[in-house]
Every structure is written in structure tokens, then in C-alpha cells.
Write a protein that holds these residues in place. Structure first.
Motif, PDB file in Angstrom:
ATOM      1  N   HIS A 115       3.644  -2.718   1.642  1.00 25.17           N
ATOM      2  CA  HIS A 115       3.737  -2.454   3.076  1.00 25.17           C
ATOM      3  C   HIS A 115       2.836  -1.277   3.427  1.00 25.17           C
ATOM      4  O   HIS A 115       2.858  -0.245   2.747  1.00 25.17           O
ATOM      5  CB  HIS A 115       5.181  -2.141   3.467  1.00 25.17           C
ATOM      6  CG  HIS A 115       6.156  -3.155   2.960  1.00 25.17           C
ATOM      7  ND1 HIS A 115       6.547  -4.245   3.691  1.00 25.17           N
ATOM      8  CD2 HIS A 115       6.777  -3.261   1.753  1.00 25.17           C
ATOM      9  CE1 HIS A 115       7.393  -4.979   2.975  1.00 25.17           C
ATOM     10  NE2 HIS A 115       7.544  -4.398   1.793  1.00 25.17           N
ATOM     11  N   ILE A 116       2.025  -1.441   4.478  1.00 24.86           N
ATOM     12  CA  ILE A 116       1.137  -0.381   4.970  1.00 24.86           C
ATOM     13  C   ILE A 116       1.596  -0.075   6.388  1.00 24.86           C
ATOM     14  O   ILE A 116       1.360  -0.864   7.307  1.00 24.86           O
ATOM     15  CB  ILE A 116      -0.335  -0.820   4.940  1.00 24.86           C
ATOM     16  CG1 ILE A 116      -0.735  -1.315   3.544  1.00 24.86           C
ATOM     17  CG2 ILE A 116      -1.246   0.322   5.381  1.00 24.86           C
ATOM     18  CD1 ILE A 116      -2.140  -1.887   3.463  1.00 24.86           C
ATOM     19  N   THR A 117       2.278   1.040   6.573  1.00 18.05           N
ATOM     20  CA  THR A 117       2.975   1.280   7.839  1.00 18.05           C
ATOM     21  C   THR A 117       2.301   2.364   8.678  1.00 18.05           C
ATOM     22  O   THR A 117       1.763   3.328   8.156  1.00 18.05           O
ATOM     23  CB  THR A 117       4.444   1.656   7.581  1.00 18.05           C
ATOM     24  OG1 THR A 117       4.517   2.630   6.531  1.00 18.05           O
ATOM     25  CG2 THR A 117       5.232   0.436   7.159  1.00 18.05           C
ATOM     26  N   PHE A 118       2.370   2.153  10.006  1.00 22.67           N
ATOM     27  CA  PHE A 118       1.747   3.021  11.001  1.00 22.67           C
ATOM     28  C   PHE A 118       0.263   3.188  10.727  1.00 22.67           C
ATOM     29  O   PHE A 118      -0.296   4.280  10.831  1.00 22.67           O
ATOM     30  CB  PHE A 118       2.461   4.376  11.080  1.00 22.67           C
ATOM     31  CG  PHE A 118       3.827   4.273  11.694  1.00 22.67           C
ATOM     32  CD1 PHE A 118       3.988   4.168  13.065  1.00 22.67           C
ATOM     33  CD2 PHE A 118       4.965   4.233  10.893  1.00 22.67           C
ATOM     34  CE1 PHE A 118       5.256   4.043  13.632  1.00 22.67           C
ATOM     35  CE2 PHE A 118       6.230   4.104  11.454  1.00 22.67           C
ATOM     36  CZ  PHE A 118       6.368   4.012  12.833  1.00 22.67           C
ATOM     37  N   CYS A 119      -0.380   2.071  10.382  1.00 20.13           N
ATOM     38  CA  CYS A 119      -1.814   2.104  10.139  1.00 20.13           C
ATOM     39  C   CYS A 119      -2.562   2.129  11.470  1.00 20.13           C
ATOM     40  O   CYS A 119      -2.012   1.828  12.535  1.00 20.13           O
ATOM     41  CB  CYS A 119      -2.247   0.901   9.305  1.00 20.13           C
ATOM     42  SG  CYS A 119      -1.940  -0.709  10.062  1.00 20.13           S
ATOM     43  N   ALA A 120      -3.830   2.499  11.416  1.00 19.96           N
ATOM     44  CA  ALA A 120      -4.654   2.549  12.607  1.00 19.96           C
ATOM     45  C   ALA A 120      -4.983   1.131  13.078  1.00 19.96           C
ATOM     46  O   ALA A 120      -5.076   0.196  12.274  1.00 19.96           O
ATOM     47  CB  ALA A 120      -5.943   3.316  12.317  1.00 19.96           C
ATOM     48  N   GLU A 121      -5.189   1.001  14.372  1.00 19.46           N
ATOM     49  CA  GLU A 121      -5.486  -0.327  14.933  1.00 19.46           C
ATOM     50  C   GLU A 121      -6.736  -0.929  14.303  1.00 19.46           C
ATOM     51  O   GLU A 121      -6.797  -2.144  14.077  1.00 19.46           O
ATOM     52  CB  GLU A 121      -5.655  -0.219  16.447  1.00 19.46           C
ATOM     53  CG  GLU A 121      -5.849  -1.560  17.141  1.00 19.46           C
ATOM     54  CD  GLU A 121      -5.926  -1.434  18.647  1.00 19.46           C
ATOM     55  OE1 GLU A 121      -5.987  -2.480  19.326  1.00 19.46           O
ATOM     56  OE2 GLU A 121      -5.916  -0.292  19.157  1.00 19.46           O
ATOM     57  N   GLN A 122      -7.731  -0.099  13.986  1.00 20.10           N
ATOM     58  CA  GLN A 122      -8.970  -0.629  13.415  1.00 20.10           C
ATOM     59  C   GLN A 122      -8.794  -1.128  11.984  1.00 20.10           C
ATOM     60  O   GLN A 122      -9.698  -1.753  11.437  1.00 20.10           O
ATOM     61  CB  GLN A 122     -10.094   0.415  13.482  1.00 20.10           C
ATOM     62  CG  GLN A 122      -9.859   1.683  12.675  1.00 20.10           C
ATOM     63  CD  GLN A 122      -9.294   2.798  13.529  1.00 20.10           C
ATOM     64  OE1 GLN A 122      -8.540   2.550  14.477  1.00 20.10           O
ATOM     65  NE2 GLN A 122      -9.652   4.041  13.210  1.00 20.10           N
ATOM     66  N   GLU A 123      -7.632  -0.864  11.372  1.00 17.52           N
ATOM     67  CA  GLU A 123      -7.380  -1.392  10.030  1.00 17.52           C
ATOM     68  C   GLU A 123      -6.720  -2.767  10.065  1.00 17.52           C
ATOM     69  O   GLU A 123      -6.606  -3.429   9.028  1.00 17.52           O
ATOM     70  CB  GLU A 123      -6.489  -0.418   9.251  1.00 17.52           C
ATOM     71  CG  GLU A 123      -7.180   0.908   8.945  1.00 17.52           C
ATOM     72  CD  GLU A 123      -6.271   1.907   8.257  1.00 17.52           C
ATOM     73  OE1 GLU A 123      -6.722   2.547   7.283  1.00 17.52           O
ATOM     74  OE2 GLU A 123      -5.109   2.067   8.693  1.00 17.52           O
ATOM     75  N   VAL A 124      -6.274  -3.202  11.261  1.00 18.60           N
ATOM     76  CA  VAL A 124      -5.536  -4.463  11.352  1.00 18.60           C
ATOM     77  C   VAL A 124      -6.436  -5.656  11.031  1.00 18.60           C
ATOM     78  O   VAL A 124      -6.065  -6.524  10.238  1.00 18.60           O
ATOM     79  CB  VAL A 124      -4.900  -4.615  12.748  1.00 18.60           C
ATOM     80  CG1 VAL A 124      -4.317  -6.015  12.923  1.00 18.60           C
ATOM     81  CG2 VAL A 124      -3.810  -3.562  12.944  1.00 18.60           C
ATOM     82  N   ALA A 125      -7.614  -5.719  11.647  1.00 22.40           N
ATOM     83  CA  ALA A 125      -8.496  -6.873  11.443  1.00 22.40           C
ATOM     84  C   ALA A 125      -8.949  -7.005   9.992  1.00 22.40           C
ATOM     85  O   ALA A 125      -8.821  -8.086   9.398  1.00 22.40           O
ATOM     86  CB  ALA A 125      -9.688  -6.802  12.389  1.00 22.40           C
ATOM     87  N   PRO A 126      -9.467  -5.934   9.369  1.00 21.52           N
ATOM     88  CA  PRO A 126      -9.837  -6.092   7.955  1.00 21.52           C
ATOM     89  C   PRO A 126      -8.647  -6.366   7.054  1.00 21.52           C
ATOM     90  O   PRO A 126      -8.755  -7.130   6.090  1.00 21.52           O
ATOM     91  CB  PRO A 126     -10.524  -4.766   7.601  1.00 21.52           C
ATOM     92  CG  PRO A 126     -10.132  -3.811   8.662  1.00 21.52           C
ATOM     93  CD  PRO A 126      -9.893  -4.612   9.890  1.00 21.52           C
ATOM     94  N   GLY A 127      -7.482  -5.783   7.362  1.00 25.29           N
ATOM     95  CA  GLY A 127      -6.299  -6.069   6.562  1.00 25.29           C
ATOM     96  C   GLY A 127      -5.872  -7.512   6.677  1.00 25.29           C
ATOM     97  O   GLY A 127      -5.529  -8.160   5.676  1.00 25.29           O
TER      98      GLY A 127
END
Length: 401
Positions: free
Chosen positions: A162-174
Motif C-alpha cells: 500500500h502506498i498511501t497519501f501519494c502525490a497526484e502525479q504518482e497515480v498515473a505511473p503507479g
């Protein structure tokens, strides 16, 4: 352990560490906060080496806490190119992205949900980069960290990452790497170029403006003085008082406070320039306080507590003093922590937050993916409805939308 090669065929090695003390602060911060090389504040104080080390050296994480450090670093051509604050978790406490229902369902089906892996800042529901990369190594570093974490989970038969409270710019590559995206929301105050608190109040509806002025007057009438301290203005004995405040709040909210007393001493030694401590003092003795951490663009409200209860003092110390400070510092935002619809009437509007998830069992992963899709629609609708009930004048709400 060796990670995947990037497109230029450079070999990237990924290593897990059980102590941040084994990693040079300069190497970690080159990935976590390269913008602070000029001596200014980092965008995110919580992923700095000094903050994470304070958690570890104070015993707030580590043996017996359910947060076992396994910090990841990725290396290429002799330099660290990426890092992640990874922990093996024995429970779901202190995360603020709740997966208790997932754990119950998994265990009811005969699986063992714990331990799991968590890339996060412990006890800190504040948005920031979690896959920390040196500038120029974003794609390769993020890929290496995710592959490395998943490989650790698979090798040890763990249920999930789980990767929590990540930055919005990490959503697409994740998401492109096969992680599932989860949307949540919390309340943030945005600085619309205000010159003063009165300037902010002018953007509110008349009734809300009057309510806030009344609350501030009630709070200021508690019979003492409110002081906002940072850097060398903060003295060691201030932490003795704040520890009592924190214990009172922590015992009521969580049963047992997450942070140890030693954490605050460590913060005083290494991070007092990153801290804004707001104290209400009566006869020279603090009776309530709020702890904020200072980012480059954002003021992060973290903890509050008191030994005396006075009308509206909580709102004043936690929300209005934070707005005052952000305006004075020219900061763009105040993040006041998780939950709390009472923040809405005080100018804090709902904003999306993000997390990414990997689940080992394919069937369980499909069920969670379906759940997350429905949940995302509900969160989007909730944000829209709550925003419509905000305190701003109608023209201000339309501008923010």
C-alpha cells in the motif's frame, strides 16, 4: 537484490534497509527534497531524512510498534537515484486510509492479511511524494521502487503493498505499473492571494463571516495570550507542556499515543525550524497547543491538545492561527489532517487524496478493484456536495470549481 533494467540498459540495484541511519542524509534528501538544496524549506518535511530518523530513533517506529522499517533505495552508476519509506506492518493503525474491511474479508476467506507492506509516512495523513526520485530519474526510479517492494512482498508471502497519501502525479505511473488507485478526501484551506485574515473573511458569506469572528472573539477571551513560535523561539520546556496535550488527545482518539516523548526532543534538536508551535498561555503557563510542520508551499496541521477547555480555543489554535500563518508566509495551502467535516464551515474545503495498492491474490485484487471503482464515484460526489455547503460566497465557490 537486483531490480529491472531501464531502457538504456543501466542496471538498477534496489536494497532494503532496517535503519535510516545506514543511509546518508545527503543521499536520501537528494531524492526526497532536492528543492531544499538552496537552504529553503522542503515541499514535504515528512519525507526528509531528519523527520523519518526522528520517528525511528525515538522508538515511535520499530520493534513493538507494528511499523518495522524496511527503507528502499535504488542505485545506478554508483549513486542513489530513488528511495521510499517502506515499512512492514503488523496492523492498520496510524495510516488514515482505512483497510480494516479488506483485512476482515481476507482473513474470513482463510488468508493472513498481516503482515503487509506500506510505503507511507507513519501517523501522517499528509499528501506528498512517496516514490522519492532524484531529478531526471523519475520513471526509472519509480519503477525500480515498485518492483522492489512487490518482489519483497512476493518473496515473503505477504498479502499486499500500500502506498498511501501519494502525490497526484504518482497515480498515473503507479496505475500503469498495475497498482490499484484509491481516492479519498480531506479538508484543505487554499490561499486565494489573501493579504490578511480579513481579506479571507471577505470571501465568505455574511453569516459564516460573522460566525468566525464570533468564534475568534470567544477564543481570545480565554484569559491569556496566544503565541506562535518557531525555530529558536521554541524552548525545551515547551515540549513538556505539549507532550501533556498530545497524551490527552492521543489517549482519547487512539487509546495509546503513537509518538513517544523522545520524538519531540528529537524534533527540537533537528527540526525546530520546520515547526510552528501555537500555544495558548494563561499566567505564563501553556494550557493548550497546536503543532504544525512547515513546508515550502503548505502548512501542515498535525496535533492539538489542552489541559483546560475553553470555548472555540481548538478552532482558533488549529485552524484560524494556521490561516494567519499561511497568509503571512505566502503559503498556498493549509492541510489540517484527516477527517473533520467541522472544518468546512471554517474555510477548509474537501480535496481529493490518493493511494495506490497491490494485492497478491488475483481474486481478492479483482474484488478490491470493483470496490475502489464504486468508492471513487462516491468520493467524487461527496466532494461536490460538501463543496456546495462551503462558507464561501457563491461567486467564490464557482471560481474555485
Amino acid at each position: 537484490m537486483d531490480g529491472a533494467e531501464d531502457r538504456s540498459e543501466t542496471v538498477i540495484e534496489v536494497h532494503a534497509h532496517d535503519s535510516l541511519a545506514r543511509i546518508a542524509a545527503s543521499d536520501w534528501d537528494a531524492c526526497a527534497c532536492p528543492e531544499a538544496v538552496d537552504g529553503g524549506p522542503p515541499f514535504d518535511p515528512f519525507t526528509t531524512h531528519r523527520f523519518l530518523l526522528a520517528l525511528e530513533q525515538s522508538g515511535s517506529v520499530g520493534p513493538g510498534t507494528g511499523w518495522q522499517p524496511r527503507y528502499l533505495t535504488a542505485h545506478a552508476d554508483g549513486q542513489m537515484i530513488a528511495a521510499a519509506p517502506l515499512y512492514a506492518k503488523g496492523h492498520s493503525q496510524g495510516e488514515y486510509i482505512f483497510d480494516y474491511s479488506w483485512a476482515h474479508a481476507y482473513e474470513n476467506a482463510g488468508g493472513s492479511y498481516y503482515p503487509k507492506l506500506q510505503i507511507a509516512v507513519p501517523f501522517t495523513p499528509a499528501t506528498g511524494r512517496r516514490l522519492l526520485t532524484r531529478p531526471g530519474f523519475e520513471a526509472a526510479g519509480q519503477s525500480a521502487l515498485v518492483q522492489g517492494a512487490v518482489q519483497i512482498a512476493e518473496q515473503h508471502g505477504l498479502s499486499s503493498l500500500h502506498i498511501t497519501f501519494c502525490a497526484e502525479q504518482e497515480v498515473a505511473p503507479g496505475s500503469a505499473m498495475g497498482l490499484m488507485h484509491r481516492a479519498s478526501q480531506q479538508f484543505h484551506w487554499l490561499n486565494d492571494g489573501y493579504d490578511s485574515f480579513d481579506d479571507f473573511l471577505a470571501s465568505l458569506s455574511s453569516r459564516k463571516r460573522k460566525n468566525i469572528r464570533k468564534e475568534r472573539q470567544q477564543a481570545q477571551a480565554f484569559g491569556g495570550e496566544i503565541r506562535a513560535l518557531t525555530g529558536d523561539q521554541i524552548q525545551p520546556d515547551h515540549w513538556d507542556h505539549f507532550w501533556r496535550f498530545y497524551q490527552d488527545t492521543g489517549s482519547r482518539k487512539w487509546g495509546t499515543p503513537y509518538l513517544t516523548r523522545a520524538f519531540f526532543d528529537q524534533v527540537h534538536q533537528t527540526m525546530r525550524d520546520d515547526v510552528l508551535l501555537v500555544l495558548a498561555e494563561r499566567d505564563g503557563v501553556p494550557v493548550a497547543g497546536a503543532l504544525n510542520f512547515i513546508g515550502r508551499d503548505t502548512l501542515y496541521g498535525r496535533y492539538w491538545g489542552c489541559t483546560e477547555h475553553h470555548p472555540c480555543l481548538h478552532f482558533e489554535l488549529c485552524y484560524y492561527q494556521a490561516i494567519d500563518a499561511a497568509i503571512a508566509r505566502g503559503q498556498a495551502r493549509v492541510e489540517a489532517g484527516a477527517q473533520g467535516e467541522h472544518k468546512l464551515a471554517r474555510g477548509y474545503l474537501p480535496h481529493p487524496t490518493h493511494s495506490l495498492h497491490w494485492v497478491a491474490d488475483p481474486g481478492f485484487a479483482r474484488a478490491i478493484a470493483q470496490y475502489l471503482e464504486a468508492e471513487a464515484e462516491a468520493v467524487e460526489e461527496e466532494i461536490e456536495i460538501l463543496t456546495s455547503y462551503g462558507p464561501f460566497r457563491r461567486d467564490q465557490i464557482e471560481e474555485q470549481e
